[in-house]
Design an enzyme around this catalytic site. Sequence first.
Site, mmCIF file in Angstrom:
data_model
loop_
_atom_site.group_PDB
_atom_site.id
_atom_site.type_symbol
_atom_site.label_atom_id
_atom_site.label_comp_id
_atom_site.label_asym_id
_atom_site.label_seq_id
_atom_site.Cartn_x
_atom_site.Cartn_y
_atom_site.Cartn_z
ATOM 1 N N HIS A 159 0.748 -1.229 -0.057
ATOM 2 C CA HIS A 159 -0.076 0.105 -0.071
ATOM 3 C C HIS A 159 0.922 1.328 0.062
ATOM 4 O O HIS A 159 2.125 1.303 0.340
ATOM 5 C CB HIS A 159 -0.965 -0.028 1.307
ATOM 6 C CG HIS A 159 -0.268 -0.123 2.518
ATOM 7 N ND1 HIS A 159 0.440 -0.973 3.170
ATOM 8 C CD2 HIS A 159 -0.302 1.212 3.442
ATOM 9 C CE1 HIS A 159 0.954 -0.694 4.391
ATOM 10 N NE2 HIS A 159 0.655 0.540 4.376
ATOM 11 N N ASP B 172 0.632 4.961 1.751
ATOM 12 C CA ASP B 172 -0.107 5.803 2.896
ATOM 13 C C ASP B 172 -0.767 6.651 2.417
ATOM 14 O O ASP B 172 -0.709 7.723 1.765
ATOM 15 C CB ASP B 172 0.836 6.332 3.847
ATOM 16 C CG ASP B 172 1.482 5.104 4.908
ATOM 17 O OD1 ASP B 172 1.001 3.974 4.953
ATOM 18 O OD2 ASP B 172 2.632 5.550 5.368
ATOM 19 N N HIS C 74 4.645 0.037 0.352
ATOM 20 C CA HIS C 74 5.437 -0.841 1.621
ATOM 21 C C HIS C 74 4.361 -1.945 2.094
ATOM 22 O O HIS C 74 3.386 -1.926 1.724
ATOM 23 C CB HIS C 74 5.957 0.125 2.473
ATOM 24 C CG HIS C 74 4.935 0.877 3.075
ATOM 25 N ND1 HIS C 74 4.294 2.141 2.736
ATOM 26 C CD2 HIS C 74 4.207 0.946 4.269
ATOM 27 C CE1 HIS C 74 3.425 2.553 3.254
ATOM 28 N NE2 HIS C 74 3.561 1.948 4.535
ATOM 29 N N ARG D 51 4.238 6.949 13.735
ATOM 30 C CA ARG D 51 4.544 7.416 12.580
ATOM 31 C C ARG D 51 4.163 8.838 12.616
ATOM 32 O O ARG D 51 3.179 9.208 13.068
ATOM 33 C CB ARG D 51 3.840 6.739 11.678
ATOM 34 C CG ARG D 51 4.149 6.993 9.983
ATOM 35 C CD ARG D 51 3.179 6.063 9.081
ATOM 36 N NE ARG D 51 2.001 7.000 8.991
ATOM 37 C CZ ARG D 51 1.068 6.171 8.516
ATOM 38 N NH1 ARG D 51 0.791 4.902 8.293
ATOM 39 N NH2 ARG D 51 -0.200 6.862 8.080
#
Length: 281
Positions: free
Chosen positions: A97, A99, A253, A268
């Site tokens: 995917h 983000d 990723h 994150r």
Amino acid sequence: MGIQVTALSPAIGGVVEGIHLSQPITEEVKQFLEQALVEHQVLFFRNQPLTPAEHYRFAKHFGDLHIHPIYPNVPEQPEILILDTERNDLRDNALWHTDVSFSATPPLGSILSAKKIPPVGGDTLWASGTAAYAALSPAIQQLLTGLTAQHDIAKSFPADRFATNPEERSRFEAALKKNPPVTHPVVRTHPISGLPALFVNEGFTTRINELSDSESQALLAFLFQHSQRPDFTVRWRWQKDDVAFWDNRVTFHYAIDDYRPQHRVMQRATVNGDKPYYPKK
């Protein structure tokens, strides 16, 4: 500056040494890291313990920060989201995917800090969308030019996993209302390098708008499989206090979910980006 970057593969990945991310950085260092990010697409830093405030301060050098509509965050620093296997259903991370591609202006990049790592497993893979596009035949590249695809938050965040109680449902419904499906080009141009890159991903892309359902499914399946080829990827074995900074505009990723029931905690920061546009003809 004394900062060095060592490439991990021809397509993607570089290890950065000679910097302490917990300390303020100069404009010169910022520009060096921006250039390295464009060149290597994902940067790795070992032994970088960060408080949420330090994490925020480093990430803020690169732009305004995103607050995730569903994942929990650090209360005193809401721009820092928490990925904790004891608090979150993280199956949406265990597939390829990009983000927050469900946003009209997907993130420029993400900066992930490892807080608790299982003794074995829990690696993350990154793939280069520019390398994947460059490896396509000219005929397929031509076919993709001008095509657009729909990205939908609900594909990776379904109600049966993220709306299991009244509090979750209220947050979930607000997230869907604020983030309706959006359309992006299947191939986008990097705003700095000018290189074209594939910009469809398993996590959020639901269909190609200009094709029939069957054609869309077939082409997306091919592009997903193609972009995952080992030639375009790098695999990172995490250690506690590692930091990864990736260019979300041109990468995918996959967080490998092979460590249960061990506990894994990451934090994150996500840097806001701009609206993807088509390759220049």
